[in-house]
Design a protein around this motif. Structure first.
Motif, mmCIF file in Angstrom:
data_model
loop_
_atom_site.group_PDB
_atom_site.id
_atom_site.type_symbol
_atom_site.label_atom_id
_atom_site.label_comp_id
_atom_site.label_asym_id
_atom_site.label_seq_id
_atom_site.Cartn_x
_atom_site.Cartn_y
_atom_site.Cartn_z
ATOM 1 N N ALA A 1 40.036 41.551 35.165
ATOM 2 C CA ALA A 1 40.711 40.464 36.168
ATOM 3 C C ALA A 1 41.763 39.922 36.206
ATOM 4 O O ALA A 1 42.757 39.265 36.718
ATOM 5 N N SER A 2 41.929 39.544 34.824
ATOM 6 C CA SER A 2 43.168 38.590 33.799
ATOM 7 C C SER A 2 44.005 39.279 33.749
ATOM 8 O O SER A 2 45.637 39.073 33.803
ATOM 9 N N ALA A 3 44.486 40.827 34.091
ATOM 10 C CA ALA A 3 44.998 42.055 33.631
ATOM 11 C C ALA A 3 46.079 41.921 34.695
ATOM 12 O O ALA A 3 45.692 40.709 36.150
ATOM 13 N N VAL A 4 47.313 41.824 34.376
ATOM 14 C CA VAL A 4 48.089 41.670 35.734
ATOM 15 C C VAL A 4 48.474 42.781 36.080
ATOM 16 O O VAL A 4 49.732 42.815 36.920
ATOM 17 N N SER A 5 48.443 43.760 35.605
ATOM 18 C CA SER A 5 49.118 45.114 36.671
ATOM 19 C C SER A 5 47.632 46.198 36.444
ATOM 20 O O SER A 5 46.871 46.591 35.205
ATOM 21 N N TRP A 6 48.470 47.439 37.270
ATOM 22 C CA TRP A 6 47.313 49.237 37.115
ATOM 23 C C TRP A 6 47.214 49.673 35.783
ATOM 24 O O TRP A 6 45.906 50.076 35.190
ATOM 25 N N PRO A 7 48.296 49.685 35.571
ATOM 26 C CA PRO A 7 48.018 50.774 33.942
ATOM 27 C C PRO A 7 47.772 49.521 32.688
ATOM 28 O O PRO A 7 47.057 49.786 31.960
ATOM 29 N N ASP A 8 47.660 48.307 32.675
ATOM 30 C CA ASP A 8 47.337 47.142 31.835
ATOM 31 C C ASP A 8 46.060 47.398 31.812
ATOM 32 O O ASP A 8 45.292 47.373 31.469
ATOM 33 N N VAL B 1 40.069 58.700 33.247
ATOM 34 C CA VAL B 1 39.843 58.542 31.709
ATOM 35 C C VAL B 1 40.080 58.734 30.738
ATOM 36 O O VAL B 1 40.658 59.397 30.477
ATOM 37 N N HIS B 2 39.949 58.113 29.667
ATOM 38 C CA HIS B 2 40.140 59.157 28.233
ATOM 39 C C HIS B 2 39.211 60.234 28.628
ATOM 40 O O HIS B 2 38.194 60.271 28.420
ATOM 41 N N PRO B 3 39.974 61.021 27.515
ATOM 42 C CA PRO B 3 38.740 61.993 27.121
ATOM 43 C C PRO B 3 37.522 62.197 26.730
ATOM 44 O O PRO B 3 36.395 62.397 27.499
ATOM 45 N N ALA B 4 37.318 60.950 26.505
ATOM 46 C CA ALA B 4 36.484 60.831 25.495
ATOM 47 C C ALA B 4 35.026 60.390 26.820
ATOM 48 O O ALA B 4 33.795 61.017 26.291
ATOM 49 N N LEU B 5 35.572 60.259 28.139
ATOM 50 C CA LEU B 5 35.147 59.348 28.427
ATOM 51 C C LEU B 5 34.421 60.005 29.944
ATOM 52 O O LEU B 5 33.768 59.635 30.630
ATOM 53 N N GLN B 6 35.060 61.171 30.304
ATOM 54 C CA GLN B 6 35.248 62.146 31.307
ATOM 55 C C GLN B 6 34.080 63.269 31.638
ATOM 56 O O GLN B 6 33.578 63.396 32.029
ATOM 57 N N THR B 7 32.813 62.761 30.498
ATOM 58 C CA THR B 7 31.597 63.348 30.827
ATOM 59 C C THR B 7 30.897 62.802 31.726
ATOM 60 O O THR B 7 29.902 62.345 32.123
ATOM 61 N N LEU C 1 43.053 48.833 29.214
ATOM 62 C CA LEU C 1 42.434 47.431 28.878
ATOM 63 C C LEU C 1 40.627 48.127 29.066
ATOM 64 O O LEU C 1 39.553 48.301 28.431
ATOM 65 N N LEU C 2 40.324 49.208 30.549
ATOM 66 C CA LEU C 2 38.763 49.650 30.737
ATOM 67 C C LEU C 2 39.124 50.864 29.793
ATOM 68 O O LEU C 2 37.245 50.964 29.361
ATOM 69 N N ASP C 3 39.720 51.760 29.583
ATOM 70 C CA ASP C 3 39.146 52.363 28.540
ATOM 71 C C ASP C 3 38.653 52.190 27.495
ATOM 72 O O ASP C 3 37.635 52.891 26.931
#
Length: 271
Positions: free
Chosen positions: A128-135, A8-14, A139-141
């Motif tokens: 759920a509407s995203a089409v690939s894991w990278p997307d 995840v994004h560095p700001a979320l890693q904690t 989006l999650l981040d």
């Protein structure tokens, strides 16, 4: 079977100890054991809701697009129905406060949806509407960064210090020692610790010890050696505690072919 581990994004890693996307087609009759751990769990299911219940409590069974559970010492049962696809986030206690806006004790030993917690369904709907894991992960981040509370809920410093002592020792420190180092009486620590984390210091130590033992088992270590290294009295003690927490003995647990729960290492951020 597909498993995508996302950093995840560095700001979320904690706050996010582990993030995994999974796409798995098990036997439709398979029932998976979700194991207790020192992190809270958020699962966002795609295609089919997650069918979960607590072991021994069929009244808790429900199908949920999002499933949130806090710390506890009993396993969950996951009815797979032949398809498992979604994202699992393992949240640190600090992550529950920062991302969900509540102490981890508020979701202790319970199963909720994000809607139950007043957080809406946007996370599930957009992922759920995203089409690939990278997307999905990008989006999650973004969604999690937007969700971060500027003044997150957190326990008093003494309680945080007690949690850190337990986690760094992987559950091997006696509660009396933890209380002494935190500067509180054992009874006062138990009261304040339980109010913040939803488990007692002894239960937290048990979770860390089990989590570490499981990581050693997944590396192929023999049970007798694991018992010694993880701080159990002997192999019988390890096996008994494992069965109580996992709902099955070690060999049966490790035989389950479900990638999300069978983490290879104890993530340092969870500690």
């Amino acid at each position: 079977m597909t498993q995508q581990v996302h950093r995840v994004h560095p700001a979320l890693q904690t706050y996010v100890a582990r993030c995994v996307g999974y796409d798995y087609l098990p036997d439709p009759r398979a029932v998976h054991h979700g194991l207790p751990s020192p992190t809270a769990t958020l699962v966002i299911a795609f295609d089919d809701p997650l069918d979960t219940e607590w072991l021994g409590d069929p009244r808790s069974r429900a199908r949920r697009w999002t499933t949130v559970s806090g710390l506890g010492v009993r396993p969950a049962l996951i009815h797979t129905h032949g398809i498992q696809r979604g994202i699992q986030l393992d949240l640190t206690p600090a992550g529950v406060g920062a991302l969900l806006g509540m102490p981890v004790a508020a979701i202790a030993d319970s199963l909720h949806t994000l809607a139950d917690l007043g957080l809406g369904d946007e996370l599930h709907e957009r992922l759920a509407s995203a089409v690939s894991w990278p997307d999905r992960f990008a989006l999650l981040d973004g969604l999690l960064l937007a969700q971060l509370h500027t003044d997150p809920v957190g326990p008093p410093p003494e309680v945080t210090h007690a949690w850190d002592l337990i986690s760094r020792s992987r559950g091997r420190l006696r509660v009396s020692v933890v209380a002494d180092r935190a500067g509180w009486s054992r009874r006062h620590l138990q009261t304040r610790f339980g109010a913040e984390y939803g488990v007692s210091p002894k239960q937290a130590a048990r979770l860390f010890r089990f989590h570490y033992a499981r990581s050693l088992a997944l590396r192929g270590r023999p049970l007798a050696a694991i018992a010694y290294q993880a701080g159990y009295a002997d192999q019988a003690h390890l096996t008994r505690d494992w069965h109580e927490l996992a709902g099955a003995p070690p060999v049966a647990t490790l035989r389950e072919m479900f990638p999300i729960v069978q983490d290879e290492v104890v993530d340092a951020r969870a500690r």
